[in-house]
Design an enzyme around this catalytic site. Structure first.
Site, PDB file in Angstrom:
ATOM      1  N   ALA A 143       0.848  -1.193   0.000  1.00 54.86           N
ATOM      2  CA  ALA A 143       0.000   0.000   0.000  1.00 54.86           C
ATOM      3  C   ALA A 143       0.883   1.242   0.000  1.00 54.86           C
ATOM      4  O   ALA A 143       2.099   1.159   0.179  1.00 54.86           O
ATOM      5  CB  ALA A 143      -0.903  -0.010   1.231  1.00 54.86           C
ATOM      6  N   LYS A 144       0.226   2.379  -0.185  1.00 57.54           N
ATOM      7  CA  LYS A 144       0.927   3.676  -0.253  1.00 57.54           C
ATOM      8  C   LYS A 144       1.843   3.909   0.943  1.00 57.54           C
ATOM      9  O   LYS A 144       2.915   4.466   0.804  1.00 57.54           O
ATOM     10  CB  LYS A 144      -0.110   4.805  -0.298  1.00 57.54           C
ATOM     11  CG  LYS A 144      -0.639   5.089  -1.681  1.00 57.54           C
ATOM     12  CD  LYS A 144      -0.691   6.617  -1.912  1.00 57.54           C
ATOM     13  CE  LYS A 144      -0.662   6.997  -3.375  1.00 57.54           C
ATOM     14  NZ  LYS A 144       0.627   6.805  -3.998  1.00 57.54           N
TER      15      LYS A 144
END
Ligand code: GLU
Length: 296
Positions: free
Chosen positions: A234-235
Site C-alpha cells: 500500500a501507499k
C-alpha cells in the site's frame, strides 16, 4: 480469445499491480492471445486515476488490443444479464441490512461468508411490507449450488462457497461478481490472471458464468505483493508507484527490471522489452510465494 487486466481506478497502480498486469500480458501473449483492458469504475473512482493507470501500463510496455472498456458505459448489459436470470426465476429481492446478514450468518450451520437465505422465500405480502418500511432491495441470485470447483493453473483445484450472491446492490449499482462475468464474456476473455486475494470469489463467478452461458475462463491467481511488514502492499510502504519510483531517481527500465526479476526472469534478461520476455518466460519460473516489496 483474450487475456485481460481490469483495474479499479481508485488510485495509482502500485508495483504489485503492475507486476500482475505484466504477468497477465506475458501469459496472454505467450499463448497467442490478444490482451484487453477494462476499467472497473462502478465504484471507488478517483478523478484522474484512470488515465494515470493507462499511462503507467503503457510505460512498462503493455500493449492492448481494441478499445478500453469502461464498466460505467455498460449498465445496459448488466441489466440485460439480470433480466435473463430473472426470466429463469433466478433473481429475488433482498431487503437485509449488512448487520442482519452478519447476525444470521453467524448461525452454526451457515457456510463461512455465505448469505443465509433470509429473503429467498418471502411472500409478495412480506416484500410489500418491507418496501412500505422504506427498505430498498438488493437483487440476489437464487443459486442452486452451495459450492463450485474451479481449476487454477497455479493453485490447482479450488472449491469455494457459492451462495445467493448479490447481482445488484441496494443503491442500484451492479455487483462486481456480475459485472466481471458479463464483461469477460463481452471481451472474449478466456484467461483470467489476477492476484490471489480474488481467488475466494472465483467459484461464484465461474458458477454465474455457467448460468449466463459465458465460457468459464482459465484462471491463474498469482501471489499478492506484500509490503515490508507482510501486509498487502500500500501507499504507506513508501515509493511503491511508478511515479514515486521515477521521482526517487529510478527509470522505467529499472522498475520493469525489478518486476522481471520478481517473476523469475534470469538476471541477464531483466532489461529486455516485454515482447522479448514473452518468448522465453513461462509460468513455471514464477515464484509461488508472495512478493515482498521494499518501498524505496
Ligand atoms: N478490479 C479488480 C481490482 O482491481 C480486479 C477484478 C478482476 O481482475 O477480476 O481489484
Amino acid at each position: 480469445m483474450n487475456g485481460r487486466f481490469a483495474p479499479s481506478p481508485s488510485g495509482d497502480l502500485h508495483i504489485g499491480n503492475l507486476r500482475t498486469a505484466v504477468l497477465a500480458w506475458l501469459l496472454a501473449r505467450g499463448t497467442g492471445r490478444g490482451f484487453v483492458l477494462r476499467v472497473e469504475d462502478l465504484d471507488r473512482v478517483r478523478p484522474g486515476a484512470e488515465q494515470r493507470q493507462l499511462d503507467d501500463l503503457a510505460a512498462v510496455g503493455i500493449t492492448v488490443d481494441g478499445p478500453v472498456v469502461r464498466q460505467s458505459d455498460r449498465r445496459e448489459s448488466y441489466a440485460a444479464a439480470i433480466a435473463t436470470l430473472a426470466a429463469d426465476g433466478r433473481v429475488y429481492e433482498c431487503f437485509c441490512t449488512r448487520r442482519e446478514i452478519q447476525q444470521a450468518a453467524s448461525a452454526p450451520h451457515a457456510p463461512e461468508g455465505a448469505y443465509p437465505g433470509t429473503c429467498r422465500n418471502l411472500t409478495e405480502a412480506q416484500r410489500a411490507s418491507r418496501r412500505a418500511e422504506g427498505r430498498r432491495a438488493a437483487l440476489r441470485l437464487r443459486s442452486d449450488a452451495r459450492s463450485f470447483t474451479v481449476t487454477d493453473a497455479l493453485v490447482g483445484e479450488f472449491t469455494g462457497v457459492v451462495d445467493d450472491l448479490v447481482l445488484q446492490r441496494t443503491d442500484g449499482v451492479p455487483a462486481y461478481n456480475l459485472a466481471v462475468v458479463v464483461d469477460d464474456g463481452f471481451q472474449s476473455v478466456d484467461q483470467v490472471v489476477r492476484a490471489d486475494d480474488l481467488l475466494a470469489s472465483t467459484p461464484r463467478q465461474a458458477y454465474l458464468a455457467g448460468l449466463l452461458g459465458v465460457e468459464i475462463p482459465e484462471y491463474v491467481h498469482v501471489p499478492l505483493a506484500l509490503g515490508p511488514t507482510g501486509k498487502r502492499l500500500a501507499k504507506r510502504d513508501g515509493a511503491v508507484t511508478l511515479r514515486d519510483r521515477l521521482a526517487a531517481g529510478q527509470t522505467v527500465s529499472d522498475v520493469r527490471a525489478e518486476i522481471a526479476s520478481s517473476i523469475g526472469v534470469p538476471s541477464e534478461r531483466t532489461r529486455e522489452s516485454l515482447s522479448d520476455l514473452a518468448s522465453h518466460w513461462s509460468l513455471d519460473l514464477l515464484p509461488r510465494e508472495p512478493w515482498f516489496v521494499l518501498g524505496h
